[in-house]
Design a protein around this motif. Structure first.
Motif, PDB file in Angstrom:
ATOM      1  N   PHE A  45      -8.754  -2.631  -0.726  1.00  0.00           N
ATOM      2  CA  PHE A  45      -8.124  -1.611   0.060  1.00  0.00           C
ATOM      3  C   PHE A  45      -8.315  -1.816   1.636  1.00  0.00           C
ATOM      4  O   PHE A  45      -7.775  -2.692   1.998  1.00  0.00           O
ATOM      5  CB  PHE A  45      -8.474  -0.112  -0.313  1.00  0.00           C
TER       6      PHE A  45
ATOM      7  N   ARG B 255     -11.385   3.906 -12.003  1.00  0.00           N
ATOM      8  CA  ARG B 255     -10.618   2.910 -11.581  1.00  0.00           C
ATOM      9  C   ARG B 255     -10.785   1.441 -12.405  1.00  0.00           C
ATOM     10  O   ARG B 255     -10.078   0.407 -12.179  1.00  0.00           O
ATOM     11  CB  ARG B 255     -10.579   2.535 -10.077  1.00  0.00           C
TER      12      ARG B 255
ATOM     13  N   ILE C  31       7.914  11.588   2.191  1.00  0.00           N
ATOM     14  CA  ILE C  31       7.411  10.196   1.877  1.00  0.00           C
ATOM     15  C   ILE C  31       7.921   9.292   2.827  1.00  0.00           C
ATOM     16  O   ILE C  31       9.384   9.073   2.842  1.00  0.00           O
ATOM     17  CB  ILE C  31       7.660  10.029   0.402  1.00  0.00           C
TER      18      ILE C  31
ATOM     19  N   MET D 187      -2.494  -2.278   7.382  1.00  0.00           N
ATOM     20  CA  MET D 187      -1.931  -1.009   7.258  1.00  0.00           C
ATOM     21  C   MET D 187      -1.037  -0.604   8.314  1.00  0.00           C
ATOM     22  O   MET D 187      -0.161   0.566   8.296  1.00  0.00           O
ATOM     23  CB  MET D 187      -3.072   0.122   7.692  1.00  0.00           C
TER      24      MET D 187
ATOM     25  N   ARG E 163       2.668   0.740   6.969  1.00  0.00           N
ATOM     26  CA  ARG E 163       2.703   2.128   6.885  1.00  0.00           C
ATOM     27  C   ARG E 163       2.740   3.133   7.934  1.00  0.00           C
ATOM     28  O   ARG E 163       3.263   4.037   7.862  1.00  0.00           O
ATOM     29  CB  ARG E 163       1.346   2.693   5.907  1.00  0.00           C
TER      30      ARG E 163
ATOM     31  N   ARG F 241      -1.678  -3.982  -4.804  1.00  0.00           N
ATOM     32  CA  ARG F 241      -2.849  -3.299  -4.374  1.00  0.00           C
ATOM     33  C   ARG F 241      -2.530  -2.116  -3.363  1.00  0.00           C
ATOM     34  O   ARG F 241      -1.484  -1.775  -2.940  1.00  0.00           O
ATOM     35  CB  ARG F 241      -3.643  -4.403  -2.992  1.00  0.00           C
ATOM     36  N   PRO F 242      -3.662  -1.126  -3.218  1.00  0.00           N
ATOM     37  CA  PRO F 242      -3.407  -0.008  -2.840  1.00  0.00           C
ATOM     38  C   PRO F 242      -2.789   0.120  -1.363  1.00  0.00           C
ATOM     39  O   PRO F 242      -1.953   1.298  -0.995  1.00  0.00           O
ATOM     40  CB  PRO F 242      -4.805   0.694  -2.583  1.00  0.00           C
ATOM     41  N   TYR F 243      -2.763  -0.871  -0.613  1.00  0.00           N
ATOM     42  CA  TYR F 243      -2.384  -0.842   0.698  1.00  0.00           C
ATOM     43  C   TYR F 243      -0.977  -1.330   0.907  1.00  0.00           C
ATOM     44  O   TYR F 243      -0.173  -1.400   1.975  1.00  0.00           O
ATOM     45  CB  TYR F 243      -3.160  -1.649   1.943  1.00  0.00           C
TER      46      TYR F 243
ATOM     47  N   PRO G 243       3.984   5.109  -0.374  1.00  0.00           N
ATOM     48  CA  PRO G 243       3.254   5.556  -1.438  1.00  0.00           C
ATOM     49  C   PRO G 243       3.987   6.854  -2.014  1.00  0.00           C
ATOM     50  O   PRO G 243       4.113   7.923  -1.219  1.00  0.00           O
ATOM     51  CB  PRO G 243       2.141   5.965  -0.361  1.00  0.00           C
ATOM     52  N   SER G 244       4.037   6.887  -3.267  1.00  0.00           N
ATOM     53  CA  SER G 244       4.486   7.985  -4.215  1.00  0.00           C
ATOM     54  C   SER G 244       3.083   8.491  -4.823  1.00  0.00           C
ATOM     55  O   SER G 244       2.539   7.290  -4.929  1.00  0.00           O
ATOM     56  CB  SER G 244       5.479   7.883  -5.020  1.00  0.00           C
TER      57      SER G 244
ATOM     58  N   ARG H 123       2.326   5.978  -7.641  1.00  0.00           N
ATOM     59  CA  ARG H 123       3.570   5.182  -7.881  1.00  0.00           C
ATOM     60  C   ARG H 123       4.362   5.765  -8.768  1.00  0.00           C
ATOM     61  O   ARG H 123       5.194   4.941  -9.402  1.00  0.00           O
ATOM     62  CB  ARG H 123       3.076   3.712  -8.142  1.00  0.00           C
TER      63      ARG H 123
ATOM     64  N   ARG I  56      -1.384  10.964  -1.519  1.00  0.00           N
ATOM     65  CA  ARG I  56      -0.494   9.840  -2.054  1.00  0.00           C
ATOM     66  C   ARG I  56      -1.233   8.479  -2.047  1.00  0.00           C
ATOM     67  O   ARG I  56      -1.263   7.574  -2.716  1.00  0.00           O
ATOM     68  CB  ARG I  56       0.750   9.963  -1.486  1.00  0.00           C
ATOM     69  N   GLU I  57      -1.631   8.405  -0.726  1.00  0.00           N
ATOM     70  CA  GLU I  57      -2.025   6.838  -0.430  1.00  0.00           C
ATOM     71  C   GLU I  57      -3.346   6.514  -1.170  1.00  0.00           C
ATOM     72  O   GLU I  57      -3.393   5.684  -1.629  1.00  0.00           O
ATOM     73  CB  GLU I  57      -2.356   6.801   1.401  1.00  0.00           C
ATOM     74  N   HIS I  58      -4.253   7.533  -1.436  1.00  0.00           N
ATOM     75  CA  HIS I  58      -5.376   7.220  -1.986  1.00  0.00           C
ATOM     76  C   HIS I  58      -4.979   7.192  -3.428  1.00  0.00           C
ATOM     77  O   HIS I  58      -5.944   6.547  -4.401  1.00  0.00           O
ATOM     78  CB  HIS I  58      -6.731   8.148  -1.573  1.00  0.00           C
TER      79      HIS I  58
ATOM     80  N   LEU J   2      -2.895   5.619  -5.093  1.00  0.00           N
ATOM     81  CA  LEU J   2      -2.630   4.255  -5.101  1.00  0.00           C
ATOM     82  C   LEU J   2      -3.637   3.428  -5.592  1.00  0.00           C
ATOM     83  O   LEU J   2      -3.630   2.103  -6.039  1.00  0.00           O
ATOM     84  CB  LEU J   2      -1.680   3.604  -3.992  1.00  0.00           C
ATOM     85  N   ARG J   3      -4.862   3.886  -5.309  1.00  0.00           N
ATOM     86  CA  ARG J   3      -6.164   3.095  -5.895  1.00  0.00           C
ATOM     87  C   ARG J   3      -6.483   2.996  -7.289  1.00  0.00           C
ATOM     88  O   ARG J   3      -7.153   2.463  -7.724  1.00  0.00           O
ATOM     89  CB  ARG J   3      -7.283   3.530  -4.800  1.00  0.00           C
ATOM     90  N   PHE J   4      -5.867   4.161  -7.765  1.00  0.00           N
ATOM     91  CA  PHE J   4      -5.910   4.247  -9.159  1.00  0.00           C
ATOM     92  C   PHE J   4      -4.713   3.327 -10.088  1.00  0.00           C
ATOM     93  O   PHE J   4      -3.789   3.149  -9.431  1.00  0.00           O
ATOM     94  CB  PHE J   4      -5.812   5.813  -9.749  1.00  0.00           C
TER      95      PHE J   4
END
Lengths: 308, 308, 308, 308, 308, 308
Positions: A43, A187, B11, B49, B52, E6-8, E12-13, E16, E55-57, E59-61
């Motif tokens: 990240f 995760r 979004i 980043m 974004r 990757r999360p970045y 971001p929805s 996802r 939403r952004e975080h 995406l880490r899942f």
């Protein structure tokens, strides 16, 4: 020297130990090695600044040894005043060429080992444990303190991120066992966890960690075992590590981590360790996470050195 | 729809253009593509980043077109209301496997070109221009706005950092010429500058840039030339880009950069462009650098689209 | 050594010059000395971290010399590769005991001078120029680049803050003259300005500075004069120094400061200089102010060393 | 009082002027009034902390008057030492009830006017100019320094944001004219600009501003006109205002704004002014934008008070 | 799709999930709705950026479901891979017109309910629970996790701040009961607490919460009750939520909150929930508070969806 | 007054108590005094901004008294509405002249005592306890909550840093005893700890603190003893104080500190207290550490005032 040397004064080597610029000249029992590599981070990057921040915050401790008012124990006095610890600087990083960087990491650790010193490695992200570990040529046990398994499958062309390190490590012949302590992130996929166990490794979630306690963790291995320890700062609870991108709640308290490391040091033979994943540019302005990291390293090193 | 859609609402796609998740479905004249890659950065990472942040700040502009009160020009109204611009999301990044990432970048740009759209690429660091540019198969001129040459030699196992991109670009057959505008950093070596010129490229330091002026820059190439433009935000003066790690003093004012881009757009055929090196996690809290980046992209795109 | 040594790699000495821990061993033409002192700051402290940040950002430049693509000049190549520049670390600071700290500063500078090297001093706040300057025992001219006069009267028990340094300096017999360039803050009192002039010093506000131009500034002194130069980063315009607490608008552009320093170096004999007032903990995350500071120091040092 | 009163010492009223907690007791020529309101902000909020930050940075100036070393002018000495300026604190804000907040703003300004003092209002965001201005009951001219027109149409239920203030102002009978200076953002629609002009107001983009010069701006109105001035910090160039969310490039230098304000003060009768849009929580750690804001307010107030 | 994502990477929805831009097209069991509203905040604003950060975080899942290594439970796999969760974007906000904003919130939630989906609402500040809740037309119980009562009296023209929401909620006929869990702030007045209880609601301070335990909380309501849950992130302990302005010490650990939510999900019928008060612009650079917020939402949603 | 006075509104005195600018006019039972001094800090400075931040965050509490929903206790209502608490502003600081500053501190506290009020002192760093304490002329016990002993030996010319205060305090005749609670840092030397005990003081590490419990701490002194209390915010656990440079893990929870302070207030006679070491410029953007500090001060003051 008659200097006060407040922490903000001077060019920072770890604990103000002598800087050894050329590993072939290394003459110490312990070598502090930085690996400012964060290209494996999933990240936000930034842990490449970890070695500098850990060195800087280490200067807040006395360069003549530390003392725990709770236990009355003293640490590192002989080692520091006797020049038995050296700071060997950082591994040379080759951005975008991970394999070359990893070769450099392995070569540096190997050089330390060849000089008879124990490597203490400051990351950087957790991908570095693989190239560190492969520098050891004797069979040892591996204990990993971490919220995440870092045992990702090799797919999509990915093999070397901080999510893959322990698949490499566990597969090496020199790894007698792999014990992962503190695993709790949602995760990690079920497949990954299942595969780790199927491959003969231990995964110890927080509940089991708390049941076992520090000595229980140490007792998972036969007494006197040679052990490599890898410490991801996110083993600690999220509340303690605001400067760690991968922080997770319900983690270890500082005493839980410290006492586990101590129990391992007291019961086994530590052949080296790494400490990773502090992200200084994204930490709080006070740098509390880097300070805590320096504390973990110093206290664990103290327990190791205090063994007879 | 009767929505106010303040910039903090919703979004974020670039300028609230329709999101095209599958490039094989792309039906637009312009495709906005993010490349969140910063593994090629030589100092502090974080420009991953960038896409974004640029999308987020683009929402501060009207999704129905923009207007310059100074010149009375309007931009992008027809394109935006007519759905001629699409946001195709980000290239998939493969951390620690730069070659795989670069293949993905090239493939995404190629897919855009195959659908007949002009790619507008948001970085990320400047290493991405190489894999972007190699997706084009027609001969074009390249104009690079930058404080640094990014023409590093291939040594120490390094080929793909943001300091190497234009050595690759210049060497490709599709590069009719390379013109580097705004070069001023003292961190480029003399050897590198000499080699760029020896290889037949133009290096235009700030003094010469100011002498030539915007139209002089455009007139370096034959009228109507096909041109790819690569814009490093550090072409702008350090005072304007606090969120760019590689900022240098004595750079371009915003009007200098804007008018140069406009002159190029008016005199030549732009076949694509990229904008790179905004580092949002390290920017000021107000995000002024990301806003300025969105402005550069929008205004240049406006000038391109306003050509007959 | 075959290392890439990216800026984030390694223990930072200035420009990766050799660290000289004991001044009695100093064998170099130029000594870089840090003075991490900010107790004299009138508002927000933090410039004590200046020496570390300047060293860190200096690593972004080549340790084998720098090159200006605008002028074609090369700098510091011989000095760096020949080991003629040494980093002598930081003066030992005694918090709350300013007089003891000042004695240490003077002693360190004196030790450098005794070894025949030119001191280049990195602050810290501007109070340090007084104890630096009093280490010189030959009569020299002093040129101060600054937005503020720092000539406060000794009252309320205050004598040693960064607002008092130049009252001390100007009063010393070794100060042949004091020329203050760039003065513009509305926070200097009329009494103070009047007194400076009545004491025989020059105050050059921005308007006069722009009329004189770089060479005009240099020509205020007889050719070949011995000169000590003190550079407060706030001489530069506020827009360039977000990490300087005392920033003021309507200041110098980077070329204005650089060319003035160059003109002074070319016309006179520089016997030492200091650079002060970068506040790293409060700077933008990218550290642009510290980078600019390193650039000022490197380029001025380059011009000094390039003199025949 | 024999105090040093460094800027970080003491409870901050503007320029350490006496605090007047009850407007019915006000006995001063100038009243400093804070309006910590930012609910009208279109993107990132935070300017509600503006009044506190402006007060805090005002303490960096002498509470006994200021002096310009460039011009030799002195300001505010008599007013400050004579107690002619009072800090009347902040308007009471009613979050989510904008109309009630606006009534409070109008009532506070009216109370100041009734006590015969000139209001100097510190925002907050630019929406506050409407409720401030409607407190005046005599016909005056309005000059607005701003990058944006803030003349949004009343639609979608929006009437009171910082994008609507000047539509209200211009429509009031007390507004003899509205002159908008510095307009340059591409985020104003053509319709809005056209409508402003059709409504009989002046829009002066940066090009025209530079042609007119400071005195030209002042001469747009008959000499001796009563004038209300509204200053959005984003009139200044983006490079000077990192702590302003709505910063735009190609704006005014500090001398351009200062000299325009001075010319207006010298030629006309200023009946009050506001200064808005500094966002302290998102500013650089040094607070340079808040400092610059305090400087604008102090220097303009100084010019006003220096008129015969 | 063969992407690493990757999360970045990517627009971001939440998790996802597919973006549903028009609520009349919604075809899902769960709808994620953002409400970027912070005008009701009593101190520092900024939670309007909450939906984007969550939403952004998220995406880490994994977008294919999550797994708890402690319990062996899996969550959301079927829902995510089956497309049963949709991200419906953000409610349109009308700054300074709170009533219009609240109508939009209610209308959006109603539209979700009409399409048969369960709303999961991401704030924003806590004022939004009132307009969310009034969209439900069936009688349900309300459980609020919070350090503060948010039951302010309607005075001074204030009715809609984040301190008033639950006075509205409790007074509605559709609220069968209101249970406030985790109340501990010393900033609630005695009158307010007394009034809540006099109005027939439950206030459960931390001591009682710990006595009851997670199942005790769930058992306060008859089994199978329809329940709306509102989660203020400040229910969690201050140490876990550095990015929450209203953080209070002595709050819940993550397991305490998680297990309470789980117990409620297992025993009752959840008809919707909201999660509020993360303030991303003021959070630590690592965004730990936003990450923890995403975790709370995902894990609670997982427990809800896992019910038979 | 019919004002809402949200926390961001108004010039901040502590809890909006009346400001007493001249101590000879003081007429109150409790005087809040700021000491914005941080020159004694061993690493990062910034706690000089502590008094301002504590005042600012105190405004988040009701100026009419506070209420604890857990215990049902009310605090400070009579004192606040009756005007029994006054904010006397800040001690005048003399940077670089610590002895003069310390004289000012002592003089201010003495003046408060002479007016019959109890001083509540807001730091600043911990060096200030010495000059505060010496203002008392009656014998009292001292209880210090702290992670560090601050009992440094007087060497290297250092006597007045925040590491020396309690050596001074303990040596004064007015100090009947010194009890240090919460000591745990590994940065205290064994010699220092041994010396403290040899000098007849109590050092209570965290383990012993937890065994004793709050009432056990209070019972270390004879009932009804006169007690001065000094609270370093780093007595609290690192996880609670991200804005404290000297934070240490394994510290007190908020209830542990609060209940200890309460037990001391209930059993003894508190003659004054200080609260130190919050560093606002380096705190998280939300200011949680300053808020927690304000809470500690308010709740302890409440317990003191609630005694019969």
């Amino acid at each position: 020297m008659d200097r006060v040397d407040r922490p903000y004064v001077g060019i920072p080597s770890f604990l103000r130990t002598p800087i050894c610029a050329d590993l072939s000249d290394l003459d110490a029992d312990v070598a502090i090695l930085g690996v400012p590599f964060d290209e494996g981070s999933p990240f936000l990057p930034g842990s490449r600044m970890g070695p500098r921040a850990l060195r800087e915050h280490s200067l807040r401790f006395s360069p003549r040894g530390v003392y725990d008012p709770e236990t009355g124990n003293e640490y590192l006095a002989a080692e520091l005043t006797g020049g038995l610890i050296a700071d060997v600087g950082d591994v040379d990083i080759r951005p975008t060429n991970t394999e070359a960087t990893f070769e450099n990491i392995t070569a540096s650790v190997r050089a330390i080992l060849e000089r008879g010193a124990m490597p203490v490695v400051l990351g950087g992200d957790h991908s570095i444990t693989y190239p560190i570990f492969r520098a050891f040529d004797r069979p040892v046990h591996v204990i990993q303190f971490d919220a995440h398994c870092d045992y990702g499958s090799f797919e999509h062309g990915l093999r070397y991120t901080n999510g893959h390190a322990f698949r490499h490590v566990a597969a090496m012949e020199t790894a007698l066992s792999l014990t992962q302590v503190g695993i709790r992130s949602l995760r990690n996929s079920k497949d990954q966890i299942d595969e780790i166990r199927a491959d003969g490794n231990r995964v110890i979630p927080m509940g089991q960690f708390r049941s076992l306690g520090p000595s229980g963790i140490a007792e998972l291995l036969p007494p006197g075992s040679p052990v490599y320890v890898s410490i991801d700062v996110d083993a600690l609870d999220m509340s303690l590590v605001p400067g760690c991108v991968s922080a997770e709640p319900d983690g270890m308290s500082y005493p839980e981590l410290r006492d586990s490391l101590r129990a391992i040091a007291e019961r086994h033979e530590i052949i080296g360790f790494d400490f990773v994943e502090v992200n200084p540019p994204l930490d709080v302005g006070t740098g509390v996470t880097a300070y805590l990291g320096a504390l973990v390293v110093i206290e664990f090193l103290g327990h190791i050195c205090n063994q007879p």
